[in-house]
Design a protein around this motif. Structure first.
Motif, PDB file in Angstrom:
ATOM      1  N   SER A  61       0.175  12.257   5.098  1.00 56.27           N
ATOM      2  CA  SER A  61      -1.055  13.033   4.905  1.00 56.27           C
ATOM      3  C   SER A  61      -2.270  12.145   5.118  1.00 56.27           C
ATOM      4  O   SER A  61      -2.233  10.946   4.834  1.00 56.27           O
ATOM      5  CB  SER A  61      -1.090  13.599   3.479  1.00 56.27           C
ATOM      6  OG  SER A  61       0.064  14.383   3.209  1.00 56.27           O
ATOM      7  N   PRO A  62      -3.376  12.708   5.605  1.00 57.54           N
ATOM      8  CA  PRO A  62      -4.581  11.905   5.822  1.00 57.54           C
ATOM      9  C   PRO A  62      -5.011  11.185   4.554  1.00 57.54           C
ATOM     10  O   PRO A  62      -5.032  11.770   3.462  1.00 57.54           O
ATOM     11  CB  PRO A  62      -5.620  12.942   6.261  1.00 57.54           C
ATOM     12  CG  PRO A  62      -4.811  14.061   6.842  1.00 57.54           C
ATOM     13  CD  PRO A  62      -3.558  14.108   6.023  1.00 57.54           C
ATOM     14  N   ALA A  63      -5.355   9.915   4.706  1.00 58.54           N
ATOM     15  CA  ALA A  63      -5.686   9.082   3.550  1.00 58.54           C
ATOM     16  C   ALA A  63      -6.808   9.690   2.718  1.00 58.54           C
ATOM     17  O   ALA A  63      -6.753   9.672   1.479  1.00 58.54           O
ATOM     18  CB  ALA A  63      -6.073   7.683   4.026  1.00 58.54           C
TER      19      ALA A  63
ATOM     20  N   ASP B 264       2.166   8.183   2.767  1.00 54.42           N
ATOM     21  CA  ASP B 264       3.396   8.904   2.447  1.00 54.42           C
ATOM     22  C   ASP B 264       3.757   8.815   0.969  1.00 54.42           C
ATOM     23  O   ASP B 264       4.821   9.264   0.551  1.00 54.42           O
ATOM     24  CB  ASP B 264       4.568   8.421   3.303  1.00 54.42           C
ATOM     25  CG  ASP B 264       4.850   6.937   3.147  1.00 54.42           C
ATOM     26  OD1 ASP B 264       4.156   6.260   2.359  1.00 54.42           O
ATOM     27  OD2 ASP B 264       5.774   6.445   3.825  1.00 54.42           O
ATOM     28  N   LEU B 265       2.855   8.220   0.178  1.00 55.25           N
ATOM     29  CA  LEU B 265       3.023   8.168  -1.266  1.00 55.25           C
ATOM     30  C   LEU B 265       1.689   8.460  -1.951  1.00 55.25           C
ATOM     31  O   LEU B 265       0.630   8.041  -1.477  1.00 55.25           O
ATOM     32  CB  LEU B 265       3.506   6.781  -1.723  1.00 55.25           C
ATOM     33  CG  LEU B 265       4.952   6.387  -1.461  1.00 55.25           C
ATOM     34  CD1 LEU B 265       5.168   4.933  -1.862  1.00 55.25           C
ATOM     35  CD2 LEU B 265       5.926   7.294  -2.200  1.00 55.25           C
ATOM     36  N   LEU B 266       1.762   9.172  -3.047  1.00 59.52           N
ATOM     37  CA  LEU B 266       0.647   9.301  -3.973  1.00 59.52           C
ATOM     38  C   LEU B 266       1.012   8.473  -5.197  1.00 59.52           C
ATOM     39  O   LEU B 266       2.132   8.591  -5.713  1.00 59.52           O
ATOM     40  CB  LEU B 266       0.458  10.759  -4.385  1.00 59.52           C
ATOM     41  CG  LEU B 266      -0.466  11.008  -5.585  1.00 59.52           C
ATOM     42  CD1 LEU B 266      -1.932  10.903  -5.164  1.00 59.52           C
ATOM     43  CD2 LEU B 266      -0.184  12.374  -6.210  1.00 59.52           C
ATOM     44  N   VAL B 267       0.104   7.616  -5.661  1.00 60.15           N
ATOM     45  CA  VAL B 267       0.371   6.843  -6.865  1.00 60.15           C
ATOM     46  C   VAL B 267      -0.659   7.196  -7.929  1.00 60.15           C
ATOM     47  O   VAL B 267      -1.850   7.342  -7.634  1.00 60.15           O
ATOM     48  CB  VAL B 267       0.372   5.319  -6.587  1.00 60.15           C
ATOM     49  CG1 VAL B 267      -0.972   4.825  -6.091  1.00 60.15           C
ATOM     50  CG2 VAL B 267       0.798   4.550  -7.835  1.00 60.15           C
TER      51      VAL B 267
ATOM     52  N   PRO C 157       0.822  -1.214   0.000  1.00 59.87           N
ATOM     53  CA  PRO C 157       0.000   0.000   0.000  1.00 59.87           C
ATOM     54  C   PRO C 157       0.854   1.260   0.000  1.00 59.87           C
ATOM     55  O   PRO C 157       2.089   1.194   0.035  1.00 59.87           O
ATOM     56  CB  PRO C 157      -0.787  -0.140   1.304  1.00 59.87           C
ATOM     57  CG  PRO C 157       0.180  -0.832   2.223  1.00 59.87           C
ATOM     58  CD  PRO C 157       0.943  -1.802   1.351  1.00 59.87           C
ATOM     59  N   GLN C 158       0.185   2.407   0.028  1.00 61.33           N
ATOM     60  CA  GLN C 158       0.878   3.699  -0.006  1.00 61.33           C
ATOM     61  C   GLN C 158       1.101   4.258   1.405  1.00 61.33           C
ATOM     62  O   GLN C 158       1.210   5.461   1.586  1.00 61.33           O
ATOM     63  CB  GLN C 158       0.088   4.702  -0.854  1.00 61.33           C
ATOM     64  CG  GLN C 158      -0.524   4.161  -2.128  1.00 61.33           C
ATOM     65  CD  GLN C 158       0.395   3.321  -2.973  1.00 61.33           C
ATOM     66  OE1 GLN C 158       1.588   3.586  -3.077  1.00 61.33           O
ATOM     67  NE2 GLN C 158      -0.150   2.279  -3.585  1.00 61.33           N
ATOM     68  N   TRP C 159       1.166   3.373   2.394  1.00 60.38           N
ATOM     69  CA  TRP C 159       1.388   3.779   3.781  1.00 60.38           C
ATOM     70  C   TRP C 159       2.231   2.724   4.481  1.00 60.38           C
ATOM     71  O   TRP C 159       2.351   1.595   4.005  1.00 60.38           O
ATOM     72  CB  TRP C 159       0.061   3.979   4.520  1.00 60.38           C
ATOM     73  CG  TRP C 159      -0.895   2.807   4.400  1.00 60.38           C
ATOM     74  CD1 TRP C 159      -1.827   2.609   3.430  1.00 60.38           C
ATOM     75  CD2 TRP C 159      -0.992   1.685   5.283  1.00 60.38           C
ATOM     76  NE1 TRP C 159      -2.511   1.439   3.634  1.00 60.38           N
ATOM     77  CE2 TRP C 159      -2.021   0.848   4.779  1.00 60.38           C
ATOM     78  CE3 TRP C 159      -0.335   1.307   6.458  1.00 60.38           C
ATOM     79  CZ2 TRP C 159      -2.384  -0.352   5.392  1.00 60.38           C
ATOM     80  CZ3 TRP C 159      -0.696   0.116   7.076  1.00 60.38           C
ATOM     81  CH2 TRP C 159      -1.707  -0.704   6.544  1.00 60.38           C
ATOM     82  N   THR C 160       2.830   3.122   5.586  1.00 61.20           N
ATOM     83  CA  THR C 160       3.643   2.200   6.367  1.00 61.20           C
ATOM     84  C   THR C 160       2.985   1.939   7.718  1.00 61.20           C
ATOM     85  O   THR C 160       2.310   2.805   8.288  1.00 61.20           O
ATOM     86  CB  THR C 160       5.064   2.763   6.590  1.00 61.20           C
ATOM     87  OG1 THR C 160       4.969   4.032   7.236  1.00 61.20           O
ATOM     88  CG2 THR C 160       5.801   2.923   5.274  1.00 61.20           C
TER      89      THR C 160
ATOM     90  N   SER D  26      -8.128   5.205  -7.676  1.00 63.89           N
ATOM     91  CA  SER D  26      -8.530   4.413  -6.511  1.00 63.89           C
ATOM     92  C   SER D  26      -7.375   3.669  -5.869  1.00 63.89           C
ATOM     93  O   SER D  26      -7.509   3.154  -4.751  1.00 63.89           O
ATOM     94  CB  SER D  26      -9.621   3.421  -6.893  1.00 63.89           C
ATOM     95  OG  SER D  26      -9.102   2.341  -7.658  1.00 63.89           O
ATOM     96  N   GLN D  27      -6.230   3.588  -6.539  1.00 60.16           N
ATOM     97  CA  GLN D  27      -5.071   2.910  -5.956  1.00 60.16           C
ATOM     98  C   GLN D  27      -4.578   3.608  -4.688  1.00 60.16           C
ATOM     99  O   GLN D  27      -3.765   3.065  -3.956  1.00 60.16           O
ATOM    100  CB  GLN D  27      -3.942   2.832  -6.977  1.00 60.16           C
ATOM    101  CG  GLN D  27      -4.205   1.876  -8.132  1.00 60.16           C
ATOM    102  CD  GLN D  27      -4.275   0.432  -7.672  1.00 60.16           C
ATOM    103  OE1 GLN D  27      -3.395  -0.074  -6.995  1.00 60.16           O
ATOM    104  NE2 GLN D  27      -5.365  -0.243  -8.025  1.00 60.16           N
ATOM    105  N   ASN D  28      -5.086   4.814  -4.423  1.00 55.22           N
ATOM    106  CA  ASN D  28      -4.701   5.538  -3.214  1.00 55.22           C
ATOM    107  C   ASN D  28      -5.612   5.243  -2.035  1.00 55.22           C
ATOM    108  O   ASN D  28      -5.419   5.794  -0.947  1.00 55.22           O
ATOM    109  CB  ASN D  28      -4.677   7.033  -3.513  1.00 55.22           C
ATOM    110  CG  ASN D  28      -3.594   7.384  -4.505  1.00 55.22           C
ATOM    111  OD1 ASN D  28      -2.426   7.520  -4.155  1.00 55.22           O
ATOM    112  ND2 ASN D  28      -3.972   7.503  -5.783  1.00 55.22           N
ATOM    113  N   ASN D  29      -6.593   4.379  -2.236  1.00 55.16           N
ATOM    114  CA  ASN D  29      -7.416   3.927  -1.124  1.00 55.16           C
ATOM    115  C   ASN D  29      -6.564   3.137  -0.144  1.00 55.16           C
ATOM    116  O   ASN D  29      -5.707   2.351  -0.542  1.00 55.16           O
ATOM    117  CB  ASN D  29      -8.556   3.053  -1.672  1.00 55.16           C
ATOM    118  CG  ASN D  29      -9.568   2.671  -0.618  1.00 55.16           C
ATOM    119  OD1 ASN D  29      -9.234   2.002   0.356  1.00 55.16           O
ATOM    120  ND2 ASN D  29     -10.816   3.063  -0.820  1.00 55.16           N
ATOM    121  N   THR D  30      -6.791   3.337   1.153  1.00 57.34           N
ATOM    122  CA  THR D  30      -5.982   2.662   2.168  1.00 57.34           C
ATOM    123  C   THR D  30      -6.005   1.151   2.006  1.00 57.34           C
ATOM    124  O   THR D  30      -5.007   0.469   2.275  1.00 57.34           O
ATOM    125  CB  THR D  30      -6.473   3.051   3.577  1.00 57.34           C
ATOM    126  OG1 THR D  30      -6.255   4.449   3.759  1.00 57.34           O
ATOM    127  CG2 THR D  30      -5.721   2.291   4.666  1.00 57.34           C
TER     128      THR D  30
END
Length: 300
Positions: A187-189, A133-136, A122-125, A229-233
């Motif tokens: 940043s907030p999801a 911490d990532l935008l895709v 995912p785009q978070w740790t 939508s790939q930025n969904n948690t």
């Protein structure tokens, strides 16, 4: 990148005892074997691990080969050693479930030994799924288009991100499309997802003949779909340097912007494991900027 996978069955990786099985089993139609896959991961680990560490991983598991039954695995598969790191991941419908995190070479090889050879993160740790911490920006070519058209759209994405003060880097999906990443200050999801959606809509508005932000597959013919939508948690994206379960062993490979700008044929942005290893030796990690906190920007 001096890690190696011995040809014997029993080995030790970073102090952990592993029994590697069926190393000569072909897993790709061209005969590329499990042993070759594990050897690739051992050699690429130094640049791959920083991009997946502490990110709860999911896997495409194909223990009997690409053409046989495959499994999309989220929780630790049977046989996962108890020393492989884990992180709890919340689910809207199933409560909290453990995922593995691929934090070290031993874990990468152990999961690969179980047939988990396509890695998604995912785009978070962990332990902060609420902070990305990532935008895709996932560019997926619709019918009648290819990665060549994705490359043209990628340049427009880069320009929009730069206008908003965000730097970005790019990799192939290892299949048909491209993934652009912008490093963020955590940043907030919800805000990241909303920004990604607005970016996709801006692109489709500016390039209506080439881009769609619509999920419906019927709207994608002749266009590049911007999958915000790939930025969904809850969503994951194939990891940098991951192998792909395709007709031949390909890699989700970082590329330079000059390569994107000059792309005229799809095969120019397709890379085998050995080509990726050679590229890392020559260029280093082309996604290295994603790991530099100085380059992480605030959402506009």
């Amino acid at each position: 990148m001096n890690h190696t996978v011995p040809t014997g069955v029993a080995t030790t990786v970073e102090g952990h005892r592993l029994s590697l099985t069926h190393l000569d089993k072909p897993l790709w139609p061209d005969g590329w074997t499990k042993g070759q896959a594990l050897h690739y991961y051992a050699r690429i680990a130094d640049v791959m691990l920083p991009h997946v560490r502490r990110r709860p991983a999911s896997f495409l598991r194909f223990p009997d080969g690409v053409g046989a039954q495959t499994f999309y695995v989220k929780t630790p598969p049977p046989g996962t050693p108890n020393w492989v790191p884990r992180a709890d991941v919340p689910s809207r419908t199933e409560g909290t479930k453990p995922h593995v995190t691929v934090d070290d070479v031993a874990s990468l090889i152990a999961l690969g030994n179980l047939g988990c050879l396509e890695v998604h993160v995912p785009q978070w740790t962990a332990p902060h799924p609420e902070l990305h911490d990532l935008l895709v920006v996932d560019l997926d070519p619709g019918p009648g288009t290819s990665i060549v058209q994705c490359a043209r759209v990628a340049l427009a994405v880069r320009a929009l991100l730069a206008h908003d003060g965000l730097a970005c880097a790019v990799k192939t999906s290892g299949s048909k499309g491209l993934h652009l990443y912008a490093p963020l200050r955590p940043s907030p999801a919800g805000r990241v997802g909303a920004y990604a959606r607005s970016l996709a809509r801006a692109l489709s508005g500016a390039l209506p003949d080439r881009v769609t932000a619509t999920m419906a597959k019927a709207a994608r013919t002749g266009k590049v779909f911007v999958d915000w939508s790939q930025n969904n948690t809850a969503k994951t994206t194939v990891a940098p340097y991951s192998l792909r379960a395709g007709p031949f062993p390909a890699v989700s490979a970082p590329v330079g912007w000059a390569e994107v700008e000059s792309c005229e044929r799809p095969e120019e942005l397709v890379f085998t494991p050995q080509q990726v290893l050679d590229r890392v030796e020559r260029y280093g990690d082309l996604l290295g900027g994603l790991l530099d906190p100085v380059l992480a920007g605030p959402l506009p």
